[in-house]
Design a protein around this motif. Sequence first.
Motif, PDB file in Angstrom:
ATOM      1  N   TYR A  69     -61.729   2.212 -36.567  1.00  0.00           N
ATOM      2  CA  TYR A  69     -61.486   1.787 -37.644  1.00  0.00           C
ATOM      3  C   TYR A  69     -61.903   0.981 -38.696  1.00  0.00           C
ATOM      4  O   TYR A  69     -62.680   0.214 -39.664  1.00  0.00           O
ATOM      5  CB  TYR A  69     -61.633   3.613 -38.581  1.00  0.00           C
ATOM      6  CG  TYR A  69     -62.267   3.369 -40.273  1.00  0.00           C
ATOM      7  CD1 TYR A  69     -63.686   3.599 -41.081  1.00  0.00           C
ATOM      8  CD2 TYR A  69     -61.123   3.823 -41.195  1.00  0.00           C
ATOM      9  CE1 TYR A  69     -63.742   3.801 -41.237  1.00  0.00           C
ATOM     10  CE2 TYR A  69     -61.601   3.462 -42.365  1.00  0.00           C
ATOM     11  CZ  TYR A  69     -62.714   3.725 -42.380  1.00  0.00           C
ATOM     12  OH  TYR A  69     -63.095   3.694 -44.696  1.00  0.00           O
ATOM     13  N   ARG A  72     -63.092  -2.071 -37.218  1.00  0.00           N
ATOM     14  CA  ARG A  72     -64.278  -2.413 -37.675  1.00  0.00           C
ATOM     15  C   ARG A  72     -64.280  -2.929 -38.917  1.00  0.00           C
ATOM     16  O   ARG A  72     -65.228  -3.771 -39.379  1.00  0.00           O
ATOM     17  CB  ARG A  72     -65.636  -1.098 -37.797  1.00  0.00           C
ATOM     18  CG  ARG A  72     -66.717  -0.886 -38.364  1.00  0.00           C
ATOM     19  CD  ARG A  72     -67.460  -1.624 -37.311  1.00  0.00           C
ATOM     20  NE  ARG A  72     -69.281  -1.409 -37.982  1.00  0.00           N
ATOM     21  CZ  ARG A  72     -69.428  -2.723 -37.666  1.00  0.00           C
ATOM     22  NH1 ARG A  72     -69.305  -2.975 -36.813  1.00  0.00           N
ATOM     23  NH2 ARG A  72     -71.030  -2.430 -37.789  1.00  0.00           N
ATOM     24  N   GLN A  73     -63.290  -1.886 -39.760  1.00  0.00           N
ATOM     25  CA  GLN A  73     -63.511  -2.702 -42.134  1.00  0.00           C
ATOM     26  C   GLN A  73     -63.144  -4.160 -41.595  1.00  0.00           C
ATOM     27  O   GLN A  73     -63.849  -4.720 -42.087  1.00  0.00           O
ATOM     28  CB  GLN A  73     -62.741  -1.934 -42.084  1.00  0.00           C
ATOM     29  CG  GLN A  73     -63.367  -0.020 -42.209  1.00  0.00           C
ATOM     30  CD  GLN A  73     -64.070   0.048 -43.104  1.00  0.00           C
ATOM     31  OE1 GLN A  73     -65.212  -1.019 -43.621  1.00  0.00           O
ATOM     32  NE2 GLN A  73     -65.202   0.793 -42.458  1.00  0.00           N
ATOM     33  N   LYS A  74     -62.025  -4.759 -40.504  1.00  0.00           N
ATOM     34  CA  LYS A  74     -62.146  -5.283 -40.789  1.00  0.00           C
ATOM     35  C   LYS A  74     -62.906  -7.015 -39.979  1.00  0.00           C
ATOM     36  O   LYS A  74     -62.970  -7.549 -41.464  1.00  0.00           O
ATOM     37  CB  LYS A  74     -60.330  -6.403 -39.851  1.00  0.00           C
ATOM     38  CG  LYS A  74     -59.401  -5.863 -39.944  1.00  0.00           C
ATOM     39  CD  LYS A  74     -58.452  -6.057 -39.001  1.00  0.00           C
ATOM     40  CE  LYS A  74     -56.989  -4.853 -38.760  1.00  0.00           C
ATOM     41  NZ  LYS A  74     -56.022  -5.550 -38.248  1.00  0.00           N
TER      42      LYS A  74
END
Length: 86
Positions: A69, A72-74
């Motif tokens: 998660y 993915r956010q990065k």
Amino acid sequence: TALIRYRQMGLGTAEIARLLGVGPASVNPRLRVAEFLGLLAPPADLEHHRSKGTFKRLVEGRERARQAYVERQKLLAAQSGEAANG
């Protein structure tokens, strides 16, 4: 989200996957992320996992989901930054 709502309704992984139009293998990692973020209560059988020795694998799976998660956010942040600068 729908995933959390379906789980709270007591639906199983296969049912949730069918309703969301995704593969069953993608439901559990999403549930782990929801649990990690505090959006969903941990499984009711958590003590059962502890007593059966599967708790370590459960925790490791949750950690992998958390790391995925975060990564993915990065990636999303980097992509939106590139689009703004591009």
